[in-house]
Scaffold this motif. Structure first.
Motif, mmCIF file in Angstrom:
data_model
loop_
_atom_site.group_PDB
_atom_site.id
_atom_site.type_symbol
_atom_site.label_atom_id
_atom_site.label_comp_id
_atom_site.label_asym_id
_atom_site.label_seq_id
_atom_site.Cartn_x
_atom_site.Cartn_y
_atom_site.Cartn_z
ATOM 1 N N LEU A 1 2.400 1.792 -3.447
ATOM 2 C CA LEU A 1 1.402 2.246 -4.406
ATOM 3 C C LEU A 1 0.972 3.679 -4.111
ATOM 4 C CD1 LEU A 1 -0.300 1.290 -6.824
ATOM 5 C CD2 LEU A 1 -2.063 0.574 -5.199
ATOM 6 N N TYR A 2 0.798 3.987 -2.838
ATOM 7 C CA TYR A 2 0.430 5.343 -2.409
ATOM 8 C C TYR A 2 1.510 6.342 -2.825
ATOM 9 C CZ TYR A 2 0.120 9.215 0.979
ATOM 10 O OH TYR A 2 0.096 10.444 1.585
ATOM 11 N N TYR B 1 0.832 -1.210 0.000
ATOM 12 C CA TYR B 1 0.000 0.000 0.000
ATOM 13 C C TYR B 1 0.870 1.264 0.000
ATOM 14 C CZ TYR B 1 -2.276 3.981 2.215
ATOM 15 O OH TYR B 1 -2.690 5.252 2.519
ATOM 16 N N ILE C 1 6.435 -1.702 -3.665
ATOM 17 C CA ILE C 1 5.406 -2.450 -4.394
ATOM 18 C C ILE C 1 5.906 -3.851 -4.745
ATOM 19 C CG2 ILE C 1 4.111 -2.568 -6.556
ATOM 20 C CD1 ILE C 1 4.017 0.506 -6.526
ATOM 21 N N SER D 1 9.238 3.826 -3.668
ATOM 22 C CA SER D 1 7.861 3.387 -3.930
ATOM 23 C C SER D 1 7.827 2.113 -4.755
ATOM 24 C CB SER D 1 7.083 4.499 -4.646
ATOM 25 O OG SER D 1 7.021 5.668 -3.851
ATOM 26 N N TRP E 1 3.815 5.996 -5.198
ATOM 27 C CA TRP E 1 3.924 6.067 -6.652
ATOM 28 C C TRP E 1 2.820 6.933 -7.257
ATOM 29 C CZ3 TRP E 1 7.181 5.451 -10.442
ATOM 30 C CH2 TRP E 1 6.716 5.297 -11.738
#
Length: 319
Positions: free
Chosen positions: A142-143, A139, A170, A166, A145
């Protein structure tokens, strides 16, 4: 066993080196980011030390594994602290405030790891214990990125490191989960008579090493940029003192700086948007003030000014 021993030592040395540099940078810059990184790395070391002892001390391994299956206090503290620090680090890199939703995720993570040990001993129980940590790492990646792609005010360095942190989160969030799933269900044993746990996750080690290498690269690069900034600031002060000593106007200062870069009159005119005739007039006035007749003498006068000790007099008078 020797290879495993050396592997552990190298990991701890890498973590310790990165942490020492982070502490040094925090003490010099007083930036919260480096305090968070220091705490994050400290718990890396703590976790690796525990894993190391489970690999080399059988009595400790048995005691730790039994405790882990009932009350995994040490592991829970490590995961919670690292989750909280990594959350704040990512938001610091993104220049964003941590939301109540994100704080809530950390609270849920803590409650989950506190409640799962109450279940009956099994491979699924251990898998469920680790699951939210890997999902949380995924998370965060992804957040980071998604919000990085929306950012417009990032320096090149901050963008580069945030992007790779990031992406690493992931990728390794998924790899760690896959490795945990395989090891827990295919390698470990969770029977009433025998609990045998492989506490090391190679994917997690690789992720932590990548983070350390990125941090080391960032700190060394920042150190070089800081030194370069100091040199440029010193040169700027020296140039200002030189111009003040010879009574240059603002426009003459601009042209003198370009003369020191060996620029021709036409190049100077093109760069500062003046006519060639105007530039020639300013150059002529600079020559008169410096008492010279040739362009290459500008550099000689500038260098001699600083070698002669006049700059110290100028600094003293400025103070």
């Amino acid at each position: 066993m020797i290879a495993v021993f050396l592997y552990n030592i190298l990991l701890i040395v890498l973590y310790a080196l990165a942490m020492a540099l982070s502490i040094n940078y925090f003490l010099r810059r007083k930036q919260t980011l480096f305090l968070l990184i220091t705490i994050y790395l400290l718990f890396f070391i703590f976790d690796n030390a525990i894993i190391y002892m489970t690999e080399f001390i059988n009595s400790f391994a048995s005691s730790y594994n039994e405790t882990f299956m009932s009350i995994p206090v040490a592991k829970t503290i490590i995961y919670v602290v690292n989750a909280y620090c990594s959350l704040l680090i990512v938001n610091n890199l993104l220049k964003r405030k941590t939301s109540f939703f994100q704080y809530g995720l950390v609270v849920i993570l803590t409650l989950w790891m506190s409640m799962i040990p109450l279940l009956q001993n099994s491979a699924t129980k251990v898998w469920l214990y680790y699951l939210p940590n890997q999902l949380f790492l995924f998370y965060l990646g992804l957040y980071g990125w998604l919000h990085l792609r929306k950012a417009t005010d990032f320096s090149a360095a901050r963008y580069f490191y945030t992007k790779w942190v990031s992406l690493s989160s992931i990728v390794f969030g998924l790899l760690i989960l896959l490795e945990d799933t395989y090891v827990i269900y295919q390698v470990d044993q969770y029977t009433i008579l025998n609990v045998k746990i492989n506490n090391r996750n190679i994917s997690e080690d690789i992720f932590s090493m990548l983070i350390c290498f990125m941090l080391l690269h960032f700190l060394f690069r920042a150190e070089e940029e800081e030194k370069q900034a100091v040199v440029e600031e010193k040169e700027d002060v020296q140039f200002q003192l030189f111009c003040r000593h010879y009574g240059f106007t603002q426009r003459e200062q601009e042209i003198c700086a370009l003369l020191l870069e060996h620029k021709s009159n036409q190049q100077i005119a093109d760069e500062i948007f003046l006519s060639l005739g105007t530039v020639k007039t300013h150059v002529h006035n600079i020559f008169i003030k410096l008492n010279i007749k040739k362009r290459n003498q500008v550099i000689e006068v500038y260098e001699n000014f600083h070698k002669s000790g006049k700059i110290n007099t100028e600094v003293s008078s400025a103070v």
